[in-house]
Enzyme design. Structure first.
Site, PDB file in Angstrom:
ATOM      1  N   HIS A  55       3.882  -2.131   3.008  1.00  0.00           N
ATOM      2  CA  HIS A  55       3.920  -0.769   2.437  1.00  0.00           C
ATOM      3  C   HIS A  55       5.174  -0.569   1.598  1.00  0.00           C
ATOM      4  O   HIS A  55       6.276  -0.890   2.056  1.00  0.00           O
ATOM      5  CB  HIS A  55       3.854   0.275   3.558  1.00  0.00           C
ATOM      6  CG  HIS A  55       2.573   0.198   4.337  1.00  0.00           C
ATOM      7  ND1 HIS A  55       2.413  -0.660   5.409  1.00  0.00           N
ATOM      8  CD2 HIS A  55       1.376   0.820   4.165  1.00  0.00           C
ATOM      9  CE1 HIS A  55       1.175  -0.544   5.871  1.00  0.00           C
ATOM     10  NE2 HIS A  55       0.530   0.343   5.137  1.00  0.00           N
ATOM     11  N   ASP A  73       0.818  -1.215   0.000  1.00  0.00           N
ATOM     12  CA  ASP A  73       0.000   0.000   0.000  1.00  0.00           C
ATOM     13  C   ASP A  73       0.857   1.273   0.000  1.00  0.00           C
ATOM     14  O   ASP A  73       2.039   1.241   0.365  1.00  0.00           O
ATOM     15  CB  ASP A  73      -0.872   0.052   1.270  1.00  0.00           C
ATOM     16  CG  ASP A  73      -1.977  -0.996   1.273  1.00  0.00           C
ATOM     17  OD1 ASP A  73      -2.004  -1.861   0.375  1.00  0.00           O
ATOM     18  OD2 ASP A  73      -2.812  -0.944   2.197  1.00  0.00           O
TER      19      ASP A  73
HETATM   20 ZN   LIG Z   1      -2.338   3.117   3.464  1.00  0.00          ZN
END
Ligand SMILES: [Zn+2]
Ligand SMILES: *[C@@H]1O[C@H](CO)[C@@H](O)[C@H](O)[C@H]1NC(C)=O
Ligand SMILES: *[C@@H]1O[C@H](CO)[C@@H](O)[C@H](O)[C@H]1NC(C)=O
Ligand SMILES: *[C@@H]1O[C@H](CO)[C@@H](O)[C@H](O)[C@H]1NC(C)=O
Length: 312
Positions: free
Chosen positions: A273, A125
């Protein structure tokens, strides 16, 4: 042991973390310039996704918005079908009704939400970011990236590389809003601008959507479904971002040990991430542990990659 999101502290830290990484992509970082040292303005301007004529015709605008994108009404949205739960703050799950089916408050999963995978698979993400390229250099399997619109239009070349290398790209909103706390119109703005960023940069529109902070309930779902989006959650959280904290409540060793345990069951979706170098370095180590027998989210469930792909 699985670390639990721990109310106020961790939640507000995620907020800070996401804002500081978004600043790299913000066109007018008023008051935040002192931490925006990595990318000279000229270099960013040179690589920005051009604002397309079809979007000007549609919105009357000529530039990509900042952190608070304007709501542009869309004729296919039906407001009648949207439940009217009170907007709520992330730190007030006690006020959230059970029937709203909140994922972040009650771990409730909607009937069409995807939260696991037949093969243990990594998902990333908050990109694209300059660190994404280091991850792409290492990945030998096709993976899933949930991108922020505001970052896509700042790093179109990284977006194109993900696309060229066959990765699946989904929406993570325009600027990382916590959706259960904002109005229907502001949710629509977060979604529509993220779709336009993907279409203007990659000539396609997304099928898969990951809500920032896992913030989704039946009000948010009633809106995202009208865009044809399907929510993607997770069943394994690395809490990789917490390694960036001064007093990190976890260590890299603990995270890798969790991954080894998850790997034994061979299934699941892992939340990671690609927005910072630290989390990307960890992602590469996790990839080395699991190996490259992984799926994209569409492969996990036998679905399509994009709602529409235009010839560019
Ligand atoms: Zn996020
Ligand atoms: C939720 O919205 C309220 C009112 O706009 C705001 O004060 C608060 O900071 C928001 N909380 C989060 C977590 O976004
Ligand atoms: C996507 O882009 C094409 C041009 O390539 C445009 O004609 C179309 O209207 C756009 N659709 C959306 C949903 O953004
Ligand atoms: C993870 O699982 C895969 C597939 O079962 C296996 O090949 C690999 O060796 C495992 N990795 C570790 C670190 O146990």
């Amino acid at each position: 042991m699985k670390m639990q999101l721990n109310g106020v502290t961790l939640q507000s830290i995620i907020g800070l973390f996401c804002v500081s990484q978004l600043v790299q992509g913000e066109a007018n970082p008023v008051g935040l310039k002192q931490i925006d040292f990595q990318f000279p303005v000229l270099e960013r301007a040179a690589t920005k996704t051009p604002f397309p004529d079809w979007l000007t015709a549609f919105t009357g605008l000529k530039e990509w918005p900042g952190l608070d994108p304007p709501y542009i009404p869309l004729d296919f949205i039906n407001f009648d079908g949207i439940p009217d739960y009170e907007p709520y703050d992330q730190n007030h799950c006690n006020l959230v009704p059970r029937e709203s089916c909140s994922f972040d408050c009650h771990h409730c999963i909607g009937h069409d939400d995807v939260y696991t995978c037949s093969k243990l698979s990594q998902t990333f993400d908050d990109g694209p970011s300059p660190s994404t390229t280091k991850l792409l250099d290492q990945l030998e399997h096709k993976s899933t990236f949930f991108n922020l619109g505001i970052n896509i239009v700042q790093h179109p070349e990284i977006y194109h590389r993900m696309q060229r290398e066959g990765h699946l790209i989904g929406s993570h909103t325009w600027s990382h809003a916590y959706l259960p706390n904002i109005s229907n119109e502001k949710i629509i703005a977060q979604i529509e601008w993220s779709i336009w960023a993907m279409n203007a940069t990659g000539s396609h529109t997304p099928k898969w959507f990951r809500p920032p902070y896992g913030g989704i309930d039946d009000r948010v779902r009633a809106i995202t479904r009208q865009f044809g989006l399907q929510a993607v959650l997770w069943d394994h959280d690395t809490f990789d971002w917490s390694l960036l904290l001064n007093n990190s409540p976890t260590t890299e060793q603990e995270i890798l040990q969790n991954v080894v345990n998850w790997n034994k069951s061979k299934t699941g979706l892992i939340l990671e991430h690609d927005s910072t170098e630290k989390t990307v370095d960890l992602a590469i180590k996790i990839n080395q542990l699991i190996g490259d027998d992984q799926s994209t989210v569409s492969q996990c469930v036998g679905g399509i990659d994009y709602i529409k792909e235009f010839l560019s």
